[in-house]
Design an enzyme around this catalytic site. Sequence first.
Site, PDB file in Angstrom:
ATOM      1  N   GLU A 450       0.843  -1.217   0.000  1.00  0.00           N
ATOM      2  CA  GLU A 450       0.000   0.000   0.000  1.00  0.00           C
ATOM      3  C   GLU A 450       0.870   1.255   0.000  1.00  0.00           C
ATOM      4  O   GLU A 450       0.479   2.293   0.534  1.00  0.00           O
ATOM      5  CB  GLU A 450      -0.940   0.035   1.212  1.00  0.00           C
ATOM      6  CG  GLU A 450      -1.944  -1.089   1.278  1.00  0.00           C
ATOM      7  CD  GLU A 450      -2.773  -1.224   0.029  1.00  0.00           C
ATOM      8  OE1 GLU A 450      -2.955  -0.213  -0.681  1.00  0.00           O
ATOM      9  OE2 GLU A 450      -3.210  -2.353  -0.261  1.00  0.00           O
TER      10      GLU A 450
HETATM   11  C1  LIG Z   1       3.071  -9.576  -0.404  1.00  0.00           C
HETATM   12  C2  LIG Z   1       2.811  -8.422  -1.309  1.00  0.00           C
HETATM   13  C3  LIG Z   1       1.505  -8.141  -1.696  1.00  0.00           C
HETATM   14  C4  LIG Z   1       1.239  -7.059  -2.543  1.00  0.00           C
HETATM   15  N1  LIG Z   1      -0.053  -6.830  -2.986  1.00  0.00           N
HETATM   16  C5  LIG Z   1      -0.259  -5.930  -3.987  1.00  0.00           C
HETATM   17  C6  LIG Z   1      -1.544  -5.816  -4.619  1.00  0.00           C
HETATM   18  O1  LIG Z   1      -2.519  -6.472  -4.238  1.00  0.00           O
HETATM   19  N2  LIG Z   1      -1.679  -4.971  -5.663  1.00  0.00           N
HETATM   20  C7  LIG Z   1      -0.633  -4.223  -6.131  1.00  0.00           C
HETATM   21  O2  LIG Z   1      -0.819  -3.496  -7.092  1.00  0.00           O
HETATM   22  N3  LIG Z   1       0.588  -4.285  -5.531  1.00  0.00           N
HETATM   23  C8  LIG Z   1       0.799  -5.123  -4.481  1.00  0.00           C
HETATM   24  N4  LIG Z   1       2.035  -5.215  -3.894  1.00  0.00           N
HETATM   25  C9  LIG Z   1       3.100  -4.307  -4.315  1.00  0.00           C
HETATM   26  C10 LIG Z   1       3.464  -3.296  -3.261  1.00  0.00           C
HETATM   27  O3  LIG Z   1       2.445  -2.342  -3.115  1.00  0.00           O
HETATM   28  C11 LIG Z   1       4.835  -2.699  -3.638  1.00  0.00           C
HETATM   29  O4  LIG Z   1       5.787  -3.732  -3.406  1.00  0.00           O
HETATM   30  C12 LIG Z   1       5.188  -1.463  -2.866  1.00  0.00           C
HETATM   31  O5  LIG Z   1       4.318  -0.407  -3.183  1.00  0.00           O
HETATM   32  C13 LIG Z   1       6.630  -1.013  -3.144  1.00  0.00           C
HETATM   33  O6  LIG Z   1       6.922  -1.025  -4.511  1.00  0.00           O
HETATM   34  P1  LIG Z   1       8.219  -1.820  -5.032  1.00  0.00           P
HETATM   35  O7  LIG Z   1       8.231  -3.163  -4.390  1.00  0.00           O
HETATM   36  O8  LIG Z   1       8.242  -1.776  -6.504  1.00  0.00           O
HETATM   37  O9  LIG Z   1       9.442  -1.020  -4.446  1.00  0.00           O
HETATM   38  P2  LIG Z   1      10.192   0.188  -5.170  1.00  0.00           P
HETATM   39  O10 LIG Z   1       9.208   1.155  -5.700  1.00  0.00           O
HETATM   40  O11 LIG Z   1      11.187  -0.349  -6.123  1.00  0.00           O
HETATM   41  O12 LIG Z   1      10.929   0.867  -3.937  1.00  0.00           O
HETATM   42  C14 LIG Z   1      12.195   0.410  -3.412  1.00  0.00           C
HETATM   43  C15 LIG Z   1      12.613   1.365  -2.282  1.00  0.00           C
HETATM   44  O13 LIG Z   1      12.791   2.696  -2.794  1.00  0.00           O
HETATM   45  C16 LIG Z   1      11.967   3.617  -2.087  1.00  0.00           C
HETATM   46  N5  LIG Z   1      11.469   4.607  -3.031  1.00  0.00           N
HETATM   47  C17 LIG Z   1      10.937   4.392  -4.245  1.00  0.00           C
HETATM   48  N6  LIG Z   1      10.601   5.558  -4.825  1.00  0.00           N
HETATM   49  C18 LIG Z   1      10.925   6.528  -3.959  1.00  0.00           C
HETATM   50  C19 LIG Z   1      10.797   7.950  -3.955  1.00  0.00           C
HETATM   51  N7  LIG Z   1      10.244   8.598  -4.985  1.00  0.00           N
HETATM   52  N8  LIG Z   1      11.235   8.633  -2.874  1.00  0.00           N
HETATM   53  C20 LIG Z   1      11.767   7.983  -1.815  1.00  0.00           C
HETATM   54  N9  LIG Z   1      11.900   6.645  -1.756  1.00  0.00           N
HETATM   55  C21 LIG Z   1      11.480   5.922  -2.806  1.00  0.00           C
HETATM   56  C22 LIG Z   1      10.837   2.785  -1.474  1.00  0.00           C
HETATM   57  O14 LIG Z   1      10.306   3.393  -0.306  1.00  0.00           O
HETATM   58  C23 LIG Z   1      11.560   1.469  -1.169  1.00  0.00           C
HETATM   59  O15 LIG Z   1      12.197   1.549   0.069  1.00  0.00           O
HETATM   60  C24 LIG Z   1       2.309  -6.248  -2.995  1.00  0.00           C
HETATM   61  C25 LIG Z   1       3.613  -6.522  -2.584  1.00  0.00           C
HETATM   62  C26 LIG Z   1       3.871  -7.599  -1.765  1.00  0.00           C
HETATM   63  C27 LIG Z   1       5.295  -7.902  -1.384  1.00  0.00           C
END
Ligand SMILES: Cc1cc2nc3c(=O)[nH]c(=O)nc-3n(C[C@H](O)[C@H](O)[C@H](O)COP(=O)(O)OP(=O)(O)OC[C@H]3O[C@@H](n4cnc5c(N)ncnc54)[C@H](O)[C@@H]3O)c2cc1C
Length: 601
Positions: A450
């Site tokens: 989220e």
């Molecule tokens: C078990 C699980 C269930 C999930 N369920 C859903 C679902 O139902 N639907 C769905 O759509 N998604 C879902 N997700 C996805 C989840 O919402 C994302 O994993 C999450 O939003 C983070 O995105 P990312 O993993 O791509 O990390 P990234 O975006 O790659 O981020 C990596 C790191 O960089 C930081 N970061 C990135 N951009 C910035 C910025 N602009 N400024 C500062 N810091 C930044 C982040 O805080 C993080 O620490 C799920 C994920 C998991 C693991």
Amino acid sequence: MVDWTPPNREYDFLFNEVFSMTERLQKLGFEGFDEESIAMMIESWGNHAREVWLPINEVGDKEGLGFEGGKITMPDAFKDAYRKGVKEGWFGTSCKPEHGGMGAPLLFQSVPWSEYGTSTCMALSVFPALSAGVYEVITEHAEDDITDTYAPLLASGEWAGTMCLTEPHAGTDLGMIKTKAMPNEDGSYSITGTKIYITAGEHDMADNILHLVLAKVPGGPSGTKGISLFLVPKLLNSDWSGGRPSMNTGSLSDSINGVSCSGTEEKMGIHASPTCVMNFEDSIGWLVGPVHGGMPLMFQMMNRERLATGMMGLGLSEIAYQNALSWCKDRRQGRDLRGVRDPNEEADSILVHPDVRRMLLECKVNNEGCRALASWTGILLDEMNSEDKETADRAEALIALLTPIIKAHFTDIGCENVDTCMQVMGGAGYCSEYGVEQFYRDVRISKIWEGTNGIQALDLAGRKITQDFGKNLRHLLWPMTDFIEENRKNAEMAEFNKPLHQGVKGLQQLTLLMISSGMANPNFLASGATDYCRYFGNVLIGYMWARIASVCLEKKNDTFYEAKLASARFFFQRIYPETFGLAARIQSGPKPLMEYPTEMF
Ligand SMILES: Cc1cc2nc3c(=O)[nH]c(=O)nc-3n(C[C@H](O)[C@H](O)[C@H](O)COP(=O)(O)OP(=O)(O)OC[C@H]3O[C@@H](n4cnc5c(N)ncnc54)[C@H](O)[C@@H]3O)c2cc1C
């Protein structure tokens, strides 16, 4: 053996003695929901969660999911529990009666329902939580025939929902999504793309799954402004009589709508919650809301889910605390430093040790403070729908401000508390028998999904405090400063009121610093955001404890209220002081982070 007692008395106290919820609900037209009926709902839901959900939690963790030929099989115990929930109407409590729902206040569903559900089985709780989010978006934004068809099926739980945002290269930065939506002549769209990490993307608990999918219609602006929202069912049955006429023409498949699941993630916790790779291949979907106007609608669903995620921090922390406490009560090690307490035993109870008491009290007091803030916020969800414009505007402004704080602060604290519960149990905490080890793994995702907590903090500091020229913040600061002023001359309140006053003053100064320095250098704001969010969370929970204390000071000679006063003291003396260290971190600005040579990482 894991056990859990629903904290019904806590909700009764908060709803009726601290926040006068019934009066506010009556004003909103919830005539059927008086003090007694809400207490009964909370109690019945607690009984259901304890009897039906709690026993399957460990089963889901150990058994996990089956995956074969693109189909996910849930543990049988989950299917039974889900069916019981549908039968007893527990999944549509806040859905409208015309859709078969109970029409209960959102306060019930978002706070006690969420807490009890996540305490007893977080993996199962995500299914109805997602369906409730999809229900809300389509009832508010989809065209009537779509709502009429799908809303009752979501309200009953016969069909389930998902939110499909994330793609392999687009997580936080959703503006980069590649999923495409091509318009068809009949008004539907053909959706093509791959989504990852989709919770409950595929399973066999409901007859059909309704995916809310973010996609781009060609020709729109780049980034998030070019994103539209679509409702894409997993199955389109030709003998199903609802929906748009075009859905039942021969050109549509009788079964799968080009929606397939090509895998499910192996992960740390919530083993019975499917996390799916979803492929959409020319899948038929219907636009929800305006073309290119999907992000604000998806944010509406995400905001609800963010509050629900905050409650996961609290729910897991509460069950971990209850089980850690019960274990500690039986454990004897060492002697009381002031002299032997139980000479007939080989050792005293570990509850004589200050460090053990510290750990247990940090968890208990954090949980009670978060529950109060959740309750105070929950009713605002209902007030957002008030016919009185002033009430609705105020509620909307406060929800905008509080959502990122509740999501980030509750889950940060929730993860810390579960960790502390494991610590207080020594080796027994690390082993599976007492459940805390599972709660530790399950709760960890709440800080990530989220929108990560770092992103919540940026949303708070970079957007929510300045939105509408500071309107959100004014709606919060006014009642807090009024409360401080009203209690200024009350000597008994001084121990709570003074630190609260200091915290609120500090919050105002830090907010000005964040805005002014942030304008000159956005990295100032970004480097202080996480600490600012925690500072804000601590002040809000301090406000809750001060309000609780003012109620309990009037009701002496009762253990329940005396314990609350002792908890308020613990909060202000042992938890709240970290707030002032956070201010120093914020003031240090971006230099220590940004001037560190990147090549030396
Ligand atoms: C078990 C699980 C269930 C999930 N369920 C859903 C679902 O139902 N639907 C769905 O759509 N998604 C879902 N997700 C996805 C989840 O919402 C994302 O994993 C999450 O939003 C983070 O995105 P990312 O993993 O791509 O990390 P990234 O975006 O790659 O981020 C990596 C790191 O960089 C930081 N970061 C990135 N951009 C910035 C910025 N602009 N400024 C500062 N810091 C930044 C982040 O805080 C993080 O620490 C799920 C994920 C998991 C693991």
